[in-house]
Design a protein around this motif. Sequence first.
Motif, PDB file in Angstrom:
ATOM      1  N   PRO A 160     -17.609   2.217   9.112  1.00 35.63           N
ATOM      2  CA  PRO A 160     -17.656   0.781   9.370  1.00 35.63           C
ATOM      3  C   PRO A 160     -16.681   0.333  10.452  1.00 35.63           C
ATOM      4  N   LEU A 161     -15.535   0.972  10.579  1.00 33.91           N
ATOM      5  CA  LEU A 161     -14.591   0.581  11.629  1.00 33.91           C
ATOM      6  C   LEU A 161     -15.144   0.877  13.014  1.00 33.91           C
ATOM      7  N   GLY A 162     -16.028   1.867  13.104  1.00 34.88           N
ATOM      8  CA  GLY A 162     -16.571   2.225  14.404  1.00 34.88           C
ATOM      9  C   GLY A 162     -17.958   1.695  14.673  1.00 34.88           C
ATOM     10  N   PHE A 163     -18.695   1.299  13.606  1.00 41.10           N
ATOM     11  CA  PHE A 163     -20.111   1.020  13.831  1.00 41.10           C
ATOM     12  C   PHE A 163     -20.681  -0.170  13.064  1.00 41.10           C
ATOM     13  N   VAL A 164     -19.859  -0.940  12.353  1.00 40.12           N
ATOM     14  CA  VAL A 164     -20.418  -2.110  11.686  1.00 40.12           C
ATOM     15  C   VAL A 164     -20.971  -3.057  12.746  1.00 40.12           C
ATOM     16  N   SER A 165     -22.125  -3.658  12.449  1.00 39.41           N
ATOM     17  CA  SER A 165     -22.771  -4.537  13.430  1.00 39.41           C
ATOM     18  C   SER A 165     -23.603  -5.596  12.729  1.00 39.41           C
ATOM     19  N   LEU A 171     -20.467  -9.563  16.696  1.00 38.59           N
ATOM     20  CA  LEU A 171     -20.029  -8.303  16.087  1.00 38.59           C
ATOM     21  C   LEU A 171     -21.073  -7.264  16.450  1.00 38.59           C
ATOM     22  N   SER A 172     -20.978  -6.797  17.692  1.00 39.09           N
ATOM     23  CA  SER A 172     -22.093  -6.054  18.306  1.00 39.09           C
ATOM     24  C   SER A 172     -22.235  -4.623  17.808  1.00 39.09           C
ATOM     25  N   GLY A 173     -21.119  -3.977  17.427  1.00 41.24           N
ATOM     26  CA  GLY A 173     -21.169  -2.600  16.963  1.00 41.24           C
ATOM     27  C   GLY A 173     -20.980  -1.578  18.066  1.00 41.24           C
ATOM     28  N   ASN A 174     -21.241  -0.309  17.741  1.00 40.35           N
ATOM     29  CA  ASN A 174     -21.134   0.816  18.689  1.00 40.35           C
ATOM     30  C   ASN A 174     -19.732   0.990  19.257  1.00 40.35           C
ATOM     31  N   PHE A 175     -18.722   0.572  18.502  1.00 41.14           N
ATOM     32  CA  PHE A 175     -17.350   0.694  19.001  1.00 41.14           C
ATOM     33  C   PHE A 175     -16.958   2.157  19.166  1.00 41.14           C
ATOM     34  N   GLY A 176     -17.467   3.020  18.286  1.00 38.70           N
ATOM     35  CA  GLY A 176     -17.172   4.448  18.409  1.00 38.70           C
ATOM     36  C   GLY A 176     -17.749   5.044  19.677  1.00 38.70           C
ATOM     37  N   LEU A 177     -18.963   4.621  20.060  1.00 37.72           N
ATOM     38  CA  LEU A 177     -19.567   5.097  21.310  1.00 37.72           C
ATOM     39  C   LEU A 177     -18.775   4.600  22.518  1.00 37.72           C
ATOM     40  N   LYS A 178     -18.285   3.386  22.428  1.00 32.97           N
ATOM     41  CA  LYS A 178     -17.486   2.822  23.527  1.00 32.97           C
ATOM     42  C   LYS A 178     -16.141   3.537  23.635  1.00 32.97           C
ATOM     43  N   ASP A 179     -15.606   3.954  22.473  1.00 32.70           N
ATOM     44  CA  ASP A 179     -14.394   4.786  22.489  1.00 32.70           C
ATOM     45  C   ASP A 179     -14.651   6.079  23.261  1.00 32.70           C
ATOM     46  N   GLN A 180     -15.754   6.748  22.920  1.00 40.59           N
ATOM     47  CA  GLN A 180     -16.091   8.012  23.597  1.00 40.59           C
ATOM     48  C   GLN A 180     -16.184   7.797  25.103  1.00 40.59           C
ATOM     49  N   ARG A 181     -16.821   6.707  25.471  1.00 44.28           N
ATOM     50  CA  ARG A 181     -17.019   6.400  26.890  1.00 44.28           C
ATOM     51  C   ARG A 181     -15.677   6.246  27.606  1.00 44.28           C
ATOM     52  N   LEU A 182     -14.756   5.510  27.007  1.00 40.18           N
ATOM     53  CA  LEU A 182     -13.445   5.313  27.627  1.00 40.18           C
ATOM     54  C   LEU A 182     -12.681   6.636  27.684  1.00 40.18           C
ATOM     55  N   ALA A 183     -12.827   7.458  26.649  1.00 39.94           N
ATOM     56  CA  ALA A 183     -12.166   8.767  26.648  1.00 39.94           C
ATOM     57  C   ALA A 183     -12.690   9.643  27.784  1.00 39.94           C
ATOM     58  N   LEU A 184     -14.011   9.627  28.012  1.00 42.18           N
ATOM     59  CA  LEU A 184     -14.587  10.413  29.108  1.00 42.18           C
ATOM     60  C   LEU A 184     -14.064   9.921  30.455  1.00 42.18           C
ATOM     61  N   LEU A 185     -13.896   8.631  30.572  1.00 39.90           N
ATOM     62  CA  LEU A 185     -13.333   8.078  31.797  1.00 39.90           C
ATOM     63  C   LEU A 185     -11.884   8.530  31.991  1.00 39.90           C
ATOM     64  N   TRP A 186     -11.123   8.536  30.883  1.00 41.36           N
ATOM     65  CA  TRP A 186      -9.732   9.021  30.934  1.00 41.36           C
ATOM     66  C   TRP A 186      -9.702  10.469  31.408  1.00 41.36           C
ATOM     67  N   ILE A 187     -10.597  11.283  30.859  1.00 40.60           N
ATOM     68  CA  ILE A 187     -10.645  12.697  31.252  1.00 40.60           C
ATOM     69  C   ILE A 187     -10.942  12.825  32.739  1.00 40.60           C
ATOM     70  N   LYS A 188     -11.933  12.108  33.199  1.00 43.36           N
ATOM     71  CA  LYS A 188     -12.305  12.158  34.612  1.00 43.36           C
ATOM     72  C   LYS A 188     -11.118  11.845  35.516  1.00 43.36           C
ATOM     73  N   GLN A 189     -10.318  10.874  35.119  1.00 41.97           N
ATOM     74  CA  GLN A 189      -9.245  10.395  35.993  1.00 41.97           C
ATOM     75  C   GLN A 189      -7.917  11.123  35.799  1.00 41.97           C
TER      76      GLN A 189
END
Length: 545
Positions: A160-165, A171-189
């Motif tokens: 629920p902390l990552g995906f309640v919607s 309260l759009s949801g998909n926070f866990g997917l957005k976390d992954q996205r930001l992490a991939l950006l961190w890795i790239k940079q």
Amino acid sequence: MYCAKLILLLGCFWISSSASDPADPLLVDLPNGKLRGRDNGNYYSYESLPYAEPPVGDLRFEAPQPYKQQWTDTFDATQPPVSCMQWDQFIRGDDKLAGNEDCLTVSVYRPKNSSRNSFPVVAQIHGGAFMFGGASQNGHENFMREGNLILVKISYRLGPLGFVSTGDADLSGNFGLKDQRLALLWIKQNIASFGGEPENILVIGHSAGGGSVHLQVLREDFSKVAKAAISFSGNALDPWVVQQGGRGRAFELGRIVGCGQASDSVTLKKCLKSKPASEIVSAVRNFLVFAYVPFTPFGPVVESPDAPEAFISQHPVDIIKSGKFAQVPWAVTYTTEDGGYNAALLLEEQASSGREWIVDLNDRWFDWAPYLLFYRDSMTTIKDMDDYSRKLRQEYLGDRRFSVESYWDLQRLFTDVLFKNSTEISLDLHRKHGKSPVYAFVYDNPANTGIGQGLAQRTDINFGTVHGDDYFLIFENIVREPQLRSDEETISRNFLKMLNDFVLSENGTLAFGTCVFQDNVGSSKLQLLSITRNGCENLELESFP
């Protein structure tokens, strides 16, 4: 909106062109300051590096914010990553609460290899049904022993902390997917600071991690952060990945934790932010009809088009048909008995009666099947649901009863509905609407022990090649014995070479052992590589076996 933010972040991140200090490879400079890792013999590790501000307080149920704190002292990167707070299926007993809310980190593992100055990168998104798991659940000793790739493990919000919607912009949801996205950006940079090659990044994941990888690929701007991707035993079209009914579950969650009958999403979100994270996550037990069923009560959703920073606002099928997704080489896989997760838990004996859950299925099939197989919220009427339940039972069991003796037929049903069928559909859609290479393999080589034995809590059943039997040859997992058989050693080395060659390939070629995968794009038939203990073989098929 999300693309514009990505470009802004790309400009804001500091990029290092050099690796760690040659005189002290444990010391690394980042925009936030210096950090010190650990020497592990044949590799260095730099763990628990924050990529986002802690998602607590006002940042709970919000898109992640890039980490901006400055370190005045050298950051201690020797602490293993903590799991994000979760209700963990694999904790025995009634209290399955584990992890911390402040958990958004990446962990970097760099081999010692004097023959090269830089390394291609594998970014790993862990599995766990979007509900549990963590960066540390899979080991990396096998992976690092080869000495050719940098590994980065990503932690992201779960349950629920990552995906309640609530299905709207509030309260759009998909926070866990957005976390992954930001992490991939961190890795790239930042990966160049560790000796990584930002132009050679492969993103992989297993189960929910595989579904996550596919969802990341379905964003057109994924090609800005990675070169290729592999989804092991999980893709965006699996029925448990993107679900309906999120709004009802969100308001039910609020009722359970004491938010009353909140009348709107804003009120609900404000109340949920005021509650202890442990109460929110522990409420998961109220969404399980028995044992850990359904295994993904909270997961990815299709967000409202007007949601700020929406991750996806169309169903994955529609995204693929539009052709508006990242044109990068992608592979998708399954095992011949993937459905051992979660079917095997039906063989566990109940403490109260000593009877297996599968026996109770005879009286509860119409009640439980929609939860076990994830069509509870996708059917319009109860009659539709019952008709589908009846059709499935007749197709796979005929007139026989559910029992230990008929378990393999039930497991085949689970494999087809939860994994194999949607893998074939994904492959078919990508070959018709994509331009970059698309590959697939099926793995058939049972481990001596695996998830099946772990869920059933018994060793007298042959489960076949279940969920994870391939992936755990790359990353060790406690559900199987650590010692690999000789055939598994060979397969493990072939998998690791496959990853290395895939990320370095200039034209997206993928190979395993002596077999070169055949591209499905433009092919009139499905191209599937079969991997067994005896080797590999390319198959041309009208449909999956």
